[in-house]
Design an enzyme around this catalytic site. Structure first.
Site, short mmCIF file in Angstrom:
data_model
loop_
_atom_site.label_atom_id
_atom_site.label_comp_id
_atom_site.label_asym_id
_atom_site.label_seq_id
_atom_site.Cartn_x
_atom_site.Cartn_y
_atom_site.Cartn_z
CB SER A 50 37.91 32.85 39.14
OG SER A 50 39.16 33.21 39.78
CG HIS A 51 42.14 34.43 37.30
ND1 HIS A 51 41.47 34.61 38.34
CD2 HIS A 51 42.05 35.48 36.85
CE1 HIS A 51 41.03 35.73 38.38
NE2 HIS A 51 41.56 36.52 37.41
CG ASP A 191 36.18 32.75 42.59
OD1 ASP A 191 35.54 31.36 42.41
OD2 ASP A 191 37.23 32.79 43.22
P1 NDP Z 1 41.99 33.51 47.10
O1 NDP Z 1 41.14 34.22 48.12
O2 NDP Z 1 41.26 32.45 46.55
O3 NDP Z 1 43.34 33.20 47.43
C1 NDP Z 1 44.22 34.24 48.05
C2 NDP Z 1 45.30 33.65 48.48
O4 NDP Z 1 45.26 33.28 49.98
C3 NDP Z 1 46.15 32.38 47.75
O5 NDP Z 1 47.35 32.60 47.72
C4 NDP Z 1 45.56 31.29 48.52
O6 NDP Z 1 46.32 30.21 48.42
C5 NDP Z 1 45.65 31.74 50.07
N1 NDP Z 1 44.61 31.06 50.76
C6 NDP Z 1 43.28 30.97 50.49
N2 NDP Z 1 42.83 30.26 51.81
C7 NDP Z 1 43.91 30.23 52.59
C8 NDP Z 1 43.91 29.51 53.83
N3 NDP Z 1 43.12 29.11 54.57
N4 NDP Z 1 45.21 29.76 54.45
C9 NDP Z 1 46.31 30.14 53.99
N5 NDP Z 1 46.20 30.60 52.71
C10 NDP Z 1 45.06 30.86 51.96
O7 NDP Z 1 42.20 34.62 45.92
P2 NDP Z 1 41.43 35.55 45.26
O8 NDP Z 1 39.98 35.48 44.95
O9 NDP Z 1 41.55 36.77 46.28
O10 NDP Z 1 42.28 36.06 43.86
C11 NDP Z 1 42.24 34.87 43.11
C12 NDP Z 1 43.03 35.24 41.78
O11 NDP Z 1 42.44 36.32 41.01
C13 NDP Z 1 44.29 35.69 41.95
O12 NDP Z 1 45.38 34.76 41.49
C14 NDP Z 1 44.83 36.98 41.38
O13 NDP Z 1 45.78 37.21 40.91
C15 NDP Z 1 43.83 36.87 40.39
N6 NDP Z 1 43.11 38.41 40.17
C16 NDP Z 1 43.60 38.96 38.92
C17 NDP Z 1 43.03 40.03 38.84
C18 NDP Z 1 43.66 41.06 37.49
O14 NDP Z 1 43.40 42.16 37.40
N7 NDP Z 1 44.47 40.44 36.67
C19 NDP Z 1 42.28 40.81 39.46
C20 NDP Z 1 41.67 40.19 40.87
C21 NDP Z 1 42.30 39.01 41.02
P3 NDP Z 1 45.69 28.98 47.57
O15 NDP Z 1 45.65 29.41 46.22
O16 NDP Z 1 46.69 27.79 47.86
O17 NDP Z 1 44.27 28.70 48.27
O1 PYC Z 2 38.78 38.12 38.67
O2 PYC Z 2 38.73 40.38 39.53
C1 PYC Z 2 39.12 39.47 38.62
C2 PYC Z 2 39.76 39.93 37.51
C3 PYC Z 2 40.05 41.17 36.89
C4 PYC Z 2 40.62 41.21 36.10
C5 PYC Z 2 41.24 39.97 35.83
N1 PYC Z 2 40.54 39.00 36.74
#
Ligand code: NDP
Ligand code: PYC
Length: 344
Positions: A50-51, A191
């Protein structure tokens, strides 16, 4: 269909060049293009789909909205002994982060703890590359930011919060840092967008449709409201991020960012809060040299987690990183074709 029919394989250098070329083609300055291409390459490398390369579509849409200054030069301001501020001047956040990082590190080393506030930035990226850069300096890192008001508070049905990521990194003396980075929504919006692109259903706890009903339809979810992770707990953390990385630092909340966008479809525009902590500066008077003891305690904690079969956050990412460095990255052909069209 075989994998080679559905995916292309690119080296990391090819991903970086593609990203940089697309961004330059759309009028971005070299400094912004390189800062963004680097992080997009890291996202694809660590299989954070997703990123990764997908974000080029989002960046170009943001540039076309006319809201982003593609050539803005961030400015640095020393606000207080423990606070450095970077004004992004409506450019993307990543160059602003790079601009402020050396001052943040210096302040954290000098005082034990320091904060960097970034204002007026367009933000689209994952936060783990940033906290990993802090951990690479031997410091503990914490970062957070709002986004657009896509997420309903627990018990509600309409968007108030952003997907508000929270990232943390703990440096480890012998190896990769302990890092987590998650949206406070059930999943990153990116995602859900990828599910919508690929016509895939989503789990029903990710989002509500326009009528406030749980939905498995990714498009209905994008039109409705996303849900927080962990019910009221994720909801409280999302509110905390609105306060710390919005109200506290003199910048927009996710609701205000959405209003500022006014339907243009750009990335969210707001601030970011980054905190760095020097582990050498903490501990009690009787135990000043507590760094090694702290490291040992941390390692015992991680061993207790992994020793019973749990995995550490970021372990999947680090394994993907090693794989990508060896074999290159796989990109769905449809996405690759859409990215190449950005060069037309
Ligand atoms: P995920 O739910 O995929 O993962 C979240 C964290 O949990 C990661 O560090 C992941 O490690 C860990 N994790 C996942 N499964 C397990 C498990 N079974 N056991 C232990 N740890 C686990 O991420 P999100 O969908 O919540 O977010 C994805 C990305 O989106 C992030 O990097 C975030 O910064 C980005 N984002 C950016 C935004 C923005 O405004 N710029 C807004 C929202 C999100 P691993 O990666 O190793 O699976
Ligand atoms: O995936 O939620 C997201 C997000 C918001 C801004 C950048 N990524």
């Amino acid at each position: 269909m075989t994998d080679s029919e559905t995916h292309v394989v690119l080296t990391l250098d090819e991903v970086f060049s593609l990203a940089r070329n697309v961004l330059l083609h759309h009028g971005m300055s070299e400094a912004h293009a390189v800062a963004i291409a680097r992080v997009i390459t890291q996202g694809q490398r660590d299989e954070c789909h997703s990123h990764g390369i997908y974000r080029l579509l989002v960046c170009v849409r943001s540039l076309k909205s006319g809201k982003v200054d593609a050539r803005a030069t961030p400015t640095l301001r020393d606000v207080a002994p423990g606070v450095v501020n970077v004004d992004a001047h409506y450019g993307f956040s990543l160059l602003a982060f790079e601009t402020g990082l050396p001052a943040l590190i210096k302040k954290a080393r000098g005082q034990g703890i320091a904060a960097m506030t970034i204002n007026r930035c367009f933000h689209f990226s994952a936060l783990w590359p940033e906290v990993e850069m802090i951990a690479a300096e031997g410091l503990v890192g914490l970062a957070m930011n709002p986004s657009h008001s896509w997420v309903a508070p627990a018990g509600g049905t309409r968007g108030v919060f952003g997907t508000n990521p929270l990232a943390f990194a703990w440096p480890r003396a012998n190896g990769l840092p302990f890092v987590f980075d998650f949206a406070t929504s059930a999943i990153a919006r990116g995602d859900i967008e990828l599910h919508a692109r690929e016509g895939k259903a989503i789990p029903s706890h990710w989002a509500l449709d326009r009528e406030g009903r749980p939905t498995t339809d990714a498009r209905a979810a994008l039109e409705g409201a996303m849900q927080t992770f962990g019910g009221h707990k994720g909801s409280a953390l999302a509110a905390m991020i609105e306060l710390l990385a919005g109200a506290l630092i003199g910048d927009l909340t996710s609701m205000e960012s959405q209003a500022f966008d006014a339907g243009a479809g750009a990335s969210p525009c707001h601030g970011e809060l980054v905190i760095a902590i020097d582990p050498h500066r903490f501990g009690s008077e009787g135990n000043p040299a507590s760094y090694e003891a702290g490291q040992a305690r941390a390692e015992a904690l991680f061993a207790a987690m992994t020793g019973q079969g749990a995995r550490l956050p970021s372990q999947r990412r680090f394994e993907a990183r090693a794989r990508s460095e060896r074999n290159g990255v796989r990109v769905p052909k449809a996405l690759y074709a859409d990215v190449l069209k950005l060069l037309d």
